[in-house]
Design an enzyme around this catalytic site. Structure first.
Site, short mmCIF file in Angstrom:
data_model
loop_
_atom_site.label_atom_id
_atom_site.label_comp_id
_atom_site.label_asym_id
_atom_site.label_seq_id
_atom_site.Cartn_x
_atom_site.Cartn_y
_atom_site.Cartn_z
N ILE A 1 -7.02 -0.48 1.75
CA ILE A 1 -7.42 0.64 2.62
C ILE A 1 -6.83 1.93 2.06
O ILE A 1 -5.61 2.10 2.04
CB ILE A 1 -6.92 0.42 4.07
CG1 ILE A 1 -7.45 -0.92 4.61
CG2 ILE A 1 -7.36 1.56 4.98
CD1 ILE A 1 -6.78 -1.39 5.88
N HIS B 1 -2.99 -5.29 1.70
CA HIS B 1 -2.24 -5.49 2.95
C HIS B 1 -2.26 -6.95 3.39
O HIS B 1 -3.05 -7.31 4.27
CB HIS B 1 -2.92 -4.70 4.08
CG HIS B 1 -2.88 -3.22 3.92
ND1 HIS B 1 -1.87 -2.44 4.42
CD2 HIS B 1 -3.75 -2.37 3.33
CE1 HIS B 1 -2.12 -1.18 4.15
NE2 HIS B 1 -3.25 -1.11 3.50
N ARG C 1 -2.36 7.43 -6.19
CA ARG C 1 -2.57 7.39 -4.74
C ARG C 1 -4.07 7.52 -4.43
O ARG C 1 -4.77 8.24 -5.12
CB ARG C 1 -1.79 8.55 -4.15
CG ARG C 1 -1.56 8.46 -2.71
CD ARG C 1 -0.54 9.49 -2.28
NE ARG C 1 -0.81 9.81 -0.92
CZ ARG C 1 -1.32 10.95 -0.51
NH1 ARG C 1 -1.56 11.93 -1.34
NH2 ARG C 1 -1.56 11.12 0.77
N CYS D 1 0.83 -1.22 0.00
CA CYS D 1 0.00 0.00 0.00
C CYS D 1 0.87 1.28 0.00
O CYS D 1 1.43 1.62 -1.03
CB CYS D 1 -1.00 -0.06 1.15
SG CYS D 1 -2.36 1.08 0.88
N GLU E 1 -0.36 -8.27 5.36
CA GLU E 1 0.02 -8.26 6.79
C GLU E 1 -1.19 -8.15 7.70
O GLU E 1 -1.09 -8.37 8.90
CB GLU E 1 1.03 -7.13 7.06
CG GLU E 1 0.48 -5.70 7.04
CD GLU E 1 0.37 -5.10 5.64
OE1 GLU E 1 0.43 -5.85 4.65
OE2 GLU E 1 0.20 -3.86 5.54
N1 GLN Z 1 -3.37 6.44 1.24
C1 GLN Z 1 -2.14 6.11 1.86
C2 GLN Z 1 -0.98 6.88 1.26
O1 GLN Z 1 -1.11 7.66 0.42
C3 GLN Z 1 -1.85 4.62 1.79
C4 GLN Z 1 -2.85 3.86 2.64
C5 GLN Z 1 -2.33 2.59 3.25
O2 GLN Z 1 -1.14 2.30 3.27
N2 GLN Z 1 -3.24 1.85 3.80
O3 GLN Z 1 0.12 6.68 1.65
#
Ligand code: GLN
Length: 218
Positions: free
Chosen positions: A149, A194, A123, A94, A196
């Site tokens: 997320i 994720h 992003r 992410c 993890e």
């Molecule tokens: N939106 C976050 C960013 O720009 C990333 C979100 C995440 O790692 N869950 O870094």
């Protein structure tokens, strides 16, 4: 850097690889737990001297703009960027994927990149419609439950990049349908989701195999 150690019979065996988790911000603990299930030595890393003790590094999920600032403050940005460029194995989930991308869309102007992946990521791509999204994905022949997320997706890849997973094309997926969400280029691996957070360490195992492969080459 792999040392050897001897087992009970006195045979020389390779010591487990040492994998760091960049511990400036984000879900560091979750990555350490996932790595610990993969027969490696996993440790949090936040100082430049610690980088040389590692065989690979994980850049966790979190907030890429905050991590970018902290990478600069902790004087880790340039050394880590140089190491990754020279082939040091890295896995980003992410926010980690965003940091490993060469190009970011919808980032902050002052956001710095570690680079290593010749991809363009957008992003908060899913977040424009919904903050989180879950789906089963085919990842290199295996079904993985993926949790996104405020995730990025990959909008463009260069010829060197292997696409490992895309969002299945379903009505619920909306604009995310067919988007690239896992990639590999050389020793760099990234997922927009994720692993993890789901207690499924198969993606971490894939990274550990990459790390083992890279240390055997040395
Ligand atoms: N939106 C976050 C960013 O720009 C990333 C979100 C995440 O790692 N869950 O870094």
């Amino acid at each position: 850097m792999r040392l050897t150690t001897s087992n009970k019979l006195g045979d020389m065996v390779a010591a487990p690889p040492v994998i760091g988790v960049l511990a400036l911000q984000g879900d560091v603990q979750e990555h350490l737990i996932s790595l610990a299930k993969c027969d490696v030595t996993a440790r949090p890393v936040r100082r430049v001297e610690e980088l040389d003790e590692l065989d690979g590094i994980v850049i966790p999920g979190g907030e890429s703009t905050t991590m970018s600032k902290l990478l600069v403050n902790f004087e880790l940005l340039e050394p880590l960027r140089a190491k990754i460029k020279a082939g040091f194995p890295a896995y980003g989930s992410c926010a980690g994927m965003i940091l490993l991308a060469e190009t970011v869309l919808d980032g902050r102007e002052d956001q710095e990149q570690l680079g290593g992946l010749d991809v363009t990521v957008r992003r908060n791509a899913f977040g424009r419609q919904i903050d989180s999204f879950e789906t089963d994905l085919d990842l290199a022949g295996e079904t993985v439950h993926a949790v996104f997320i405020r995730a990025p997706w990959v909008e463009a890849v260069s010829g060197e990049v292997e696409v490992l997973a895309t969002v299945p094309v379903t009505a619920e997926a909306g604009d995310a349908a067919g988007r690239i969400v896992a990639v590999r280029q050389g020793n760099v691996l990234a997922t927009a989701f994720h692993p993890e957070l789901t207690g499924d360490e198969r993606v971490h195992r894939l990274f550990v195999d990459m790390v083992r492969g890279s240390t055997e080459e040395k």
